[in-house]
Write a protein that holds these residues in place. Sequence first.
Motif, PDB file in Angstrom:
ATOM      1  N   ASP A   7      54.203  38.087  70.766  1.00  9.62           N
ATOM      2  CA  ASP A   7      55.044  37.315  69.649  1.00  9.62           C
ATOM      3  C   ASP A   7      54.454  37.637  68.280  1.00  9.62           C
ATOM      4  N   HIS A   8      53.796  38.944  68.034  1.00  5.19           N
ATOM      5  CA  HIS A   8      53.098  39.333  66.803  1.00  5.19           C
ATOM      6  C   HIS A   8      51.616  38.623  66.771  1.00  5.19           C
ATOM      7  N   GLN A   9      51.332  38.138  67.728  1.00  7.80           N
ATOM      8  CA  GLN A   9      49.793  37.529  67.679  1.00  7.80           C
ATOM      9  C   GLN A   9      49.039  38.495  68.806  1.00  7.80           C
ATOM     10  N   ILE A  10      47.658  38.511  68.610  1.00  7.82           N
ATOM     11  CA  ILE A  10      46.485  39.001  69.401  1.00  7.82           C
ATOM     12  C   ILE A  10      46.358  37.804  70.157  1.00  7.82           C
ATOM     13  N   VAL A  11      46.485  37.696  71.323  1.00  7.60           N
ATOM     14  CA  VAL A  11      46.156  36.635  72.223  1.00  7.60           C
ATOM     15  C   VAL A  11      45.562  37.164  73.569  1.00  7.60           C
ATOM     16  N   ALA A  12      44.646  36.183  73.988  1.00 11.43           N
ATOM     17  CA  ALA A  12      44.007  36.755  75.337  1.00 11.43           C
ATOM     18  C   ALA A  12      44.953  36.508  76.664  1.00 11.43           C
ATOM     19  N   ASP A  13      45.023  37.283  77.544  1.00 10.63           N
ATOM     20  CA  ASP A  13      45.985  37.403  78.703  1.00 10.63           C
ATOM     21  C   ASP A  13      45.295  37.117  79.998  1.00 10.63           C
ATOM     22  N   ASP A  14      45.863  36.330  81.035  1.00  9.56           N
ATOM     23  CA  ASP A  14      45.198  36.373  82.274  1.00  9.56           C
ATOM     24  C   ASP A  14      46.093  36.659  83.514  1.00  9.56           C
ATOM     25  N   TRP A  15      47.019  37.715  83.014  1.00  8.90           N
ATOM     26  CA  TRP A  15      47.986  38.082  84.020  1.00  8.90           C
ATOM     27  C   TRP A  15      46.995  39.470  84.500  1.00  8.90           C
ATOM     28  N   ASN A  16      47.133  39.456  85.987  1.00 13.64           N
ATOM     29  CA  ASN A  16      46.680  40.829  86.612  1.00 13.64           C
ATOM     30  C   ASN A  16      47.874  41.437  86.896  1.00 13.64           C
ATOM     31  N   VAL A  17      47.725  42.837  86.642  1.00 14.00           N
ATOM     32  CA  VAL A  17      48.880  43.889  86.995  1.00 14.00           C
ATOM     33  C   VAL A  17      48.537  44.466  88.592  1.00 14.00           C
ATOM     34  N   ILE A 138      43.403  47.378  69.406  1.00 13.42           N
ATOM     35  CA  ILE A 138      44.501  46.439  69.207  1.00 13.42           C
ATOM     36  C   ILE A 138      45.021  45.844  67.861  1.00 13.42           C
ATOM     37  N   ASN A 139      44.147  45.648  67.165  1.00 16.93           N
ATOM     38  CA  ASN A 139      44.366  45.263  65.734  1.00 16.93           C
ATOM     39  C   ASN A 139      45.103  46.298  64.820  1.00 16.93           C
ATOM     40  N   ASP A 140      44.692  47.399  65.150  1.00 15.05           N
ATOM     41  CA  ASP A 140      45.374  48.537  64.660  1.00 15.05           C
ATOM     42  C   ASP A 140      46.811  48.672  64.784  1.00 15.05           C
ATOM     43  N   ALA A 141      47.043  48.643  66.219  1.00 15.42           N
ATOM     44  CA  ALA A 141      48.419  48.474  67.022  1.00 15.42           C
ATOM     45  C   ALA A 141      49.250  47.466  66.241  1.00 15.42           C
ATOM     46  N   LEU A 142      48.750  46.291  65.936  1.00 14.56           N
ATOM     47  CA  LEU A 142      49.552  45.062  65.689  1.00 14.56           C
ATOM     48  C   LEU A 142      50.294  45.596  64.375  1.00 14.56           C
ATOM     49  N   LYS A 143      49.671  46.425  63.540  1.00 14.10           N
ATOM     50  CA  LYS A 143      50.391  47.004  62.403  1.00 14.10           C
ATOM     51  C   LYS A 143      51.640  47.817  62.486  1.00 14.10           C
ATOM     52  N   GLY A 144      51.964  48.523  63.731  1.00 15.23           N
ATOM     53  CA  GLY A 144      52.907  49.138  64.077  1.00 15.23           C
ATOM     54  C   GLY A 144      54.262  48.565  64.330  1.00 15.23           C
ATOM     55  N   LEU A 145      53.997  47.098  64.419  1.00 13.94           N
ATOM     56  CA  LEU A 145      55.136  46.417  64.552  1.00 13.94           C
ATOM     57  C   LEU A 145      56.022  46.112  63.199  1.00 13.94           C
ATOM     58  N   SER A 146      55.432  46.626  62.254  1.00 17.70           N
ATOM     59  CA  SER A 146      56.142  46.205  60.863  1.00 17.70           C
ATOM     60  C   SER A 146      56.038  47.471  60.103  1.00 17.70           C
TER      61      SER A 146
END
Lengths: 173, 564
Positions: A7-17, A138-146
């Motif tokens: 949702d447009h934020q960088i967040v920590a994630d604890d799901w394992n794939v 990932i900070n760079d990638a975030l820009k791709g959303l806009s």
Amino acid sequence: MRNIIKDHQIVADDWNVLRLEEGQTPESVAVPAGKVLVPLKVWQAQHAALVLRADVGVWIDSDEGAEALKEDAAKLPLIAVNFPKFADGRGYSIAYNVRSRLKYAGELRAIGDVLRDQLFYMQRAGFNAFAVREDKDINDALKGLSDFSQPYQNSTDIKAPLFRRVHRDGASA
Amino acid sequence: MYRYDQYDHQIIQERVAQFRDQVRRRISDELTEDEFRILRLQNGLYMQRHAYMHRIAVPYGMLSSKQMHMLAHIARKYDRGYGHFTTRQNIQYNWIKLEEAPAILADLATVEMHAIQTSGNCVRNISSDQFAGVAADEIIDPRPYCEILRQWSTFHPEFAYLPRKFKIAINGAVEDRAAIGMHDIGLTVVKNDQGEIGFRVMVGGGLGRTPLIGATIREFLPWQHALTYIEAILRVYNQHGRRDNIYKARIKILLKALGAEEFARQVEAEWVDLKDSEATLTVEELQRVAACFTAPAYLTLPASDAAYEQEKATNKAFANWVMRNVKAHKVPGYAAVVLSLKKTGVPPGDITADQMDFVADLADRYSFGELRSAHEQNLILADVRQADLVSLWKEAKAHGLATPNIGLLTDMICCPGGDFCSLANAKSIPIAGAIAERFDNLDFLHDIGEIELNISGCINACGHHHIGNIGILGVDKDGSEWYQVSLGGAQGNDIAVGKIIGPSFSAGQMPEVIDRILQVYVRERTEDEKFIDTVRRLGIAPFKEYVYATPIKTELQHGEDAYA
Ligand code: HEM
Ligand code: SF4
């Protein structure tokens, strides 16, 4: 723990794939405890047990279809679509179908070869979360959303094409 | 012409900014070449033999004089002073530096031009009839639909990473001048018995390694449903098209594997949910876009101009040019003029920056400031007064653009081939050159009459060799360049794929091969029979027999060595 975009934020994630390794089968692989995203085939093979868990999500591979989750989508806390290669565009149609056919409203995550320059389209097709490839910033990638502000056509995110959303001129003069 | 509004402008600007940053990231190695390649292709940038090639979009072939001046500027500033019109109505530059590509896009954006989706596995530039809006045989002007589809396909989020490239063409006239049968989707604008407007939908045409003519999957699709129906086609293709083998990834292979009926069934099933959704076109939107394509301010003129008729009757050179390069117009007193980019000695489709500026001026003075590009790699002034034809002819002639050869042997379609293209098996421009030189005799060309000669430097078929009446294909044999010849291909309503006549030839033999084929035609034709009709009547056997009957000496001056 790694970071993802959600949702447009960088967040920590604890799901394992969970990805099947050589020699493992969907029937026999042991699904660990804790939040885990399992391949669609594992979900189907071990359905009776997994459906009881609230911490299991499912990922769909690019050669699989969304319809397989028809009965289960509403219950799932997380659905992911795998991009084996960023140039494999099947995941966009899968995402479209997860949202519009299955009417899935929860988290829809792009996993695999997920790169900045594809994110804008991915979000339009219905993804709201992105596990950006780990060697990329990932900070760079975030820009791709806009990258773009007003798309022409409808998709999952915007149901009305531009010609229904705004008043356009262009034919004047 | 379509007038872009603030939204179109914003989208193009955002694209320029996006690509500028992508190039920056490539140069600083944040992007690998593999990652960048797909991004640059969707901006028209190819890596070629010597340099980058930049393909600029000319949506459905329409150009304003201002845009043409900009193309001249690009040629001078960033290339070597010329450009190359392609079989998809676009223009290519062959000597581009990567670092300058963003500046090119920025310059183009000032005149509402871009290179969006001119390559890559996405929906490409929509192509159409070069005489759209003026052709005497037009049923409905296809251009509003082209523009609506252009917008829909621009940055379509779901279909930018398809299994393979995707080409759509629209025709609105009785005669098909857009080669719709060789497109992934070919639409024909038609009226049904109730007078309603819709499309006949063909799918699965394409050339390349497996040349196939598209199959009709729907006879009548009401125009309102164009976008949703195409969306359904693309969704089926995106999910089920083959991705394991690049040569089998086009929609034509999926269609062939499933059969047209089953494919159509899947599309209709996919469409159920989309039909009547908000993406359904509205009358208001169609009218808004169509209003951009209203006729220019034509004068009320007599059907024929006396001075023009007089000149035609007395000036043979002018009459020849009129016969070949001037086309009927639906408005009395007007004509459409084809400017030939097929002068002997010039690669087909090539145009210098000075010529670009010149034709832009011509357009301003004679044709309401508009131009079109044709898939046969020529330019068109669509709205010229008959009374102006003589002076227009004189000026065009002085600039090498009035070769009276439209539709004739030397009006060849030819890809860049080995001179520029890194995929080529053989050169193609020198073959076109040698043939043009050999038959550089107007009386002979006029006597031979209508004939399409198409040349590709490899099986990818950029030069449409499959659908040339005579097709020439460059092939590689033990590391040297050879040419395979086919006969009987055709574009238009009777589109057909040609048949190979036999073993291939060396470059130096090619003019003689063509000569022999023409000799058979001249010998066998009935009165007024076109080349293609003779081939259809007789089959390829008599041609084949004669071409191979006696050995062909290589003419060294035209031989492959001469072009090494
Ligand atoms: C010089 C750089 C070029 C490159 C690298 C290139 C590459 C290709 C490739 C790889 C294909 C095969 C695609 C497939 O089978 O799916 C192809 C097909 C084609 N290209 Fe090009 N091309 C170039 C220039 C051109 C030019 C100059 C034209 C127009 C004159 C053109 C028009 C076409 C067309 C019409 C086809 C056939 C499409 C079909 O199969 O339906 N290309 N090109
Ligand atoms: S046909 Fe082959 S040689 Fe010619 S431009 Fe296309 S890819 Fe290059």
